[in-house]
Design a protein around this motif. Structure first.
Motif, short mmCIF file in Angstrom:
data_model
loop_
_atom_site.label_atom_id
_atom_site.label_comp_id
_atom_site.label_asym_id
_atom_site.label_seq_id
_atom_site.Cartn_x
_atom_site.Cartn_y
_atom_site.Cartn_z
N ILE A 378 27.17 22.56 61.38
CA ILE A 378 25.97 23.20 60.85
C ILE A 378 24.70 22.44 61.25
O ILE A 378 23.63 23.03 61.37
N SER A 379 24.82 21.12 61.46
CA SER A 379 23.65 20.34 61.85
C SER A 379 23.26 20.58 63.30
O SER A 379 22.17 20.17 63.72
N ILE A 380 24.13 21.25 64.05
CA ILE A 380 23.80 21.63 65.43
C ILE A 380 23.41 23.10 65.50
O ILE A 380 22.40 23.45 66.12
N THR A 381 24.19 23.96 64.85
CA THR A 381 23.98 25.40 65.01
C THR A 381 22.69 25.88 64.36
O THR A 381 21.92 26.62 64.98
N VAL A 382 22.45 25.49 63.11
CA VAL A 382 21.29 26.03 62.41
C VAL A 382 19.98 25.59 63.06
O VAL A 382 19.10 26.44 63.31
N PRO A 383 19.76 24.29 63.38
CA PRO A 383 18.51 23.96 64.08
C PRO A 383 18.35 24.67 65.42
O PRO A 383 17.23 24.97 65.82
N SER A 384 19.47 24.96 66.09
CA SER A 384 19.36 25.59 67.41
C SER A 384 18.89 27.04 67.34
O SER A 384 18.41 27.57 68.34
N ILE A 385 18.99 27.69 66.17
CA ILE A 385 18.53 29.08 66.08
C ILE A 385 17.38 29.27 65.10
O ILE A 385 16.90 30.40 64.92
N VAL A 386 16.91 28.18 64.49
CA VAL A 386 15.76 28.31 63.60
C VAL A 386 14.55 28.87 64.35
O VAL A 386 13.74 29.61 63.79
N ILE A 387 14.45 28.53 65.62
CA ILE A 387 13.32 29.00 66.41
C ILE A 387 13.35 30.52 66.61
O ILE A 387 12.36 31.14 67.00
N MET A 388 14.49 31.14 66.31
CA MET A 388 14.61 32.60 66.42
C MET A 388 14.17 33.33 65.15
O MET A 388 14.06 34.55 65.16
N VAL A 389 13.96 32.60 64.05
CA VAL A 389 13.54 33.24 62.80
C VAL A 389 12.16 33.87 63.00
O VAL A 389 11.23 33.20 63.47
N PRO A 390 11.98 35.14 62.66
CA PRO A 390 10.75 35.87 63.00
C PRO A 390 9.61 35.59 62.02
O PRO A 390 9.19 36.47 61.25
N GLY A 391 9.10 34.37 62.04
CA GLY A 391 8.00 34.02 61.15
C GLY A 391 6.75 34.85 61.40
O GLY A 391 6.03 35.23 60.46
N ILE A 419 16.27 41.10 62.14
CA ILE A 419 16.53 39.85 62.87
C ILE A 419 17.10 38.79 61.95
O ILE A 419 18.04 38.06 62.30
N VAL A 420 16.54 38.70 60.74
CA VAL A 420 17.03 37.71 59.77
C VAL A 420 18.49 37.98 59.41
O VAL A 420 19.28 37.04 59.22
N LEU A 421 18.88 39.24 59.34
CA LEU A 421 20.28 39.58 59.09
C LEU A 421 21.17 39.25 60.29
O LEU A 421 22.31 38.83 60.14
N ALA A 422 20.62 39.45 61.48
CA ALA A 422 21.42 39.27 62.70
C ALA A 422 21.75 37.81 62.98
O ALA A 422 22.83 37.49 63.49
N LEU A 423 20.84 36.90 62.64
CA LEU A 423 21.03 35.49 62.98
C LEU A 423 22.25 34.87 62.28
O LEU A 423 23.12 34.29 62.96
N PRO A 424 22.36 34.95 60.95
CA PRO A 424 23.58 34.38 60.34
C PRO A 424 24.84 35.12 60.73
O PRO A 424 25.92 34.52 60.82
N LEU A 425 24.73 36.43 61.00
CA LEU A 425 25.91 37.18 61.45
C LEU A 425 26.43 36.64 62.77
O LEU A 425 27.65 36.53 62.98
N GLY A 426 25.51 36.28 63.66
CA GLY A 426 25.93 35.70 64.93
C GLY A 426 26.67 34.40 64.74
O GLY A 426 27.71 34.16 65.37
N LEU A 427 26.16 33.53 63.86
CA LEU A 427 26.86 32.26 63.59
C LEU A 427 28.18 32.49 62.90
O LEU A 427 29.18 31.80 63.17
N VAL A 428 28.21 33.46 61.98
CA VAL A 428 29.46 33.73 61.25
C VAL A 428 30.56 34.19 62.20
O VAL A 428 31.70 33.72 62.14
N PHE A 429 30.22 35.09 63.12
CA PHE A 429 31.24 35.58 64.04
C PHE A 429 31.65 34.51 65.04
O PHE A 429 32.82 34.46 65.45
#
Length: 442
Positions: A378-391, A419-429
């Motif tokens: 989680i310390s690798i995956t979550v920071p790597s996609i935080v930049i995709m969060v549509p702020g 997009i917010v729904l898609a990001l955790p779904l990608g990590l989950v799969f």
């Protein structure tokens, strides 16, 4: 005159008091009270690092199995309610944190503690184990407020380019985000309340951006259209970590933790975007489109690679990641985020679908390097996609809502939510494909 000290609202727990009757007894032979205190503290430290309920419960279960007892835990954002059984007696505890945050360095140490417990922990005394946890619990920030401000400046500057900003917008974003996160780090270290930290840092970031762009306009006579980048200067506040971990918790049916994390993230978003909207009205700033950069596709591709690397690296440093861990996340984020952007531009892929594929790619790549590097996934995956969060989308939704442009607000909000729904779904799969223990519901 001396000021009166502030009485903590959350009383401290004196963990070593639990070891008074078992000073020379190995942990495996200790009583239920001593064992349960150790298990609860491990869970509480992991929870303080920002990791999800599934990982916290899994770690508590690992210790319970090694100590020969059964543990059942109900985990939220800031609290753990759990019971331990040894076949004859049971002990129940309710533990809570005063605040939450993200600390990937402490998370790494805790995962190593849990993974090594079977080999070394059982024969140590509970007091010795608590002493080890004392050392881990002291891991706060590796970086000074100035360094955290610089990391935020780098991340938001890269974010600005990826959203379409040019050199002027990037420069002003660098200054605004750096000042804003520096102030937030200083206030956080003094334990100021969450809302004050958010509002003060966002207001300062917008103010510094507006002042910088005004100065540049007067000196170099540039167009006022560069004001559009002020949104990027406050994107350091976007709570990507709780947003994404809430989705992972939902996937594992940890509804309490998922809901609490989601509400916490939404709360931060609302306070930050309303503050930015108020500053926009005060400073007469408009969230318009960026001027076109007119870059060739090949040059844009390589610049996106560089900006994605810098952005993820900066966010990882803000999460207190050591340099090697931040660099690992940055390499993965560079590939995953550039893939996402190219899918949108070249194949006209819907942004939410591209976000899912980008997060899936980040998760799969992380699974390949996680074991060799030894860092928590989680310390690798979550920071790597935080930049995709549509702020940017979230801010424009709130801005248009404040302007009573309800149609535009709903459109931006819907795009952001997808997009917010898609990001955790990608990590989950990605986790489902690569982790057998995560794949099953037990």
């Amino acid at each position: 005159m001396p000021t009166n000290p502030i009485t903590p609202n959350h009383m401290s727990i004196y963990w070593h008091d639990y070891t008074a009757h078992a000073k020379n007894i190995p942990a495996i032979q200790s009583g239920l009270s001593e064992k349960s205190s150790l298990i609860g503290r491990v869970g509480l430290i992991l929870l303080s690092c920002g990791t999800g309920a599934w990982r916290v419960r899994s770690s508590m279960n690992t210790l319970a199995e090694e100590l020969g007892i059964t543990c059942n835990a109900n985990i939220g954002l800031l609290s753990i309610d759990y019971s331990c059984f040894d076949g004859k007696n049971s002990v129940s505890h309710s533990l809570s944190l005063s605040s939450t945050g993200v600390n990937t360095s402490k998370l790494d140490r805790m995962e190593r503690f849990v993974n090594n417990f079977a080999r070394f922990g059982k024969e140590m005394t509970v007091g010795q184990l608590h002493s080890q946890l004392d050392e881990i619990d002291k891991i706060h920030g590796h970086y000074s407020p100035a360094m955290l401000g610089l990391a935020s400046a780098l991340a938001c500057c890269a974010f600005c380019f990826l959203l379409g900003g040019g050199v002027i917008e990037m420069l002003c974003t660098f200054l605004g985000a750096g000042a804003g996160n520096y102030l937030r780090a200083r206030l956080t270290r003094r334990h100021y309340t969450l809302f004050l930290c958010i509002m003060s840092s966002v207001a300062l970031a917008c103010l510094v951006y507006a002042g910088s762009i005004q100065l540049i306009e007067e000196i170099f006579s540039v167009s006022s259209s560069h004001e559009a980048g002020y949104i990027c200067s406050m994107l350091f506040i976007i709570p990507g970590f709780p947003f994404i971990t809430s989705g992972i918790d939902f996937a594992k049916q940890d509804m309490r933790s998922g809901l609490e994390r989601l509400i916490y993230a939404v709360m931060i978003i609302v306070v930050a975007t309303v503050t930015a909207w108020a500053m926009a009205l005060l400073l007469n700033l408009q969230p318009e489109e960026f001027p076109s950069l007119a870059l060739s596709p090949v040059l844009l591709f390589f610049l996106r690679l560089a900006a994605s690397f810098c952005g993820v690296f900066g966010f990882s440093i803000m999460f207190n990641s050591p340099i090697p861990l931040a660099a690992s996340a940055a390499w993965i984020g560079m590939i995953a985020n550039t893939l996402r952007l190219e899918l949108v531009d070249l194949l006209s892929c819907p942004p939410a679908v591209a976000a899912f594929l980008g997060a899936l790619t980040a998760g799969l790549l992380s699974s390949l390097i996680q074991k060799p590097l030894g860092y928590p996934r989680i310390s690798i995956t979550v920071p790597s996609i935080v930049i995709m969060v549509p702020g940017l989308y979230l801010y424009r939704a709130v801005y248009n809502l404040g302007e009573m442009s309800l149609g535009d607000s709903a459109s931006w909000l819907a795009s952001a939510l997808l997009i917010v729904l898609a990001l955790p779904l990608g990590l989950v799969f990605a986790r489902i494909f690569t982790d057998r223990s995560f794949r099953h519901c037990t």
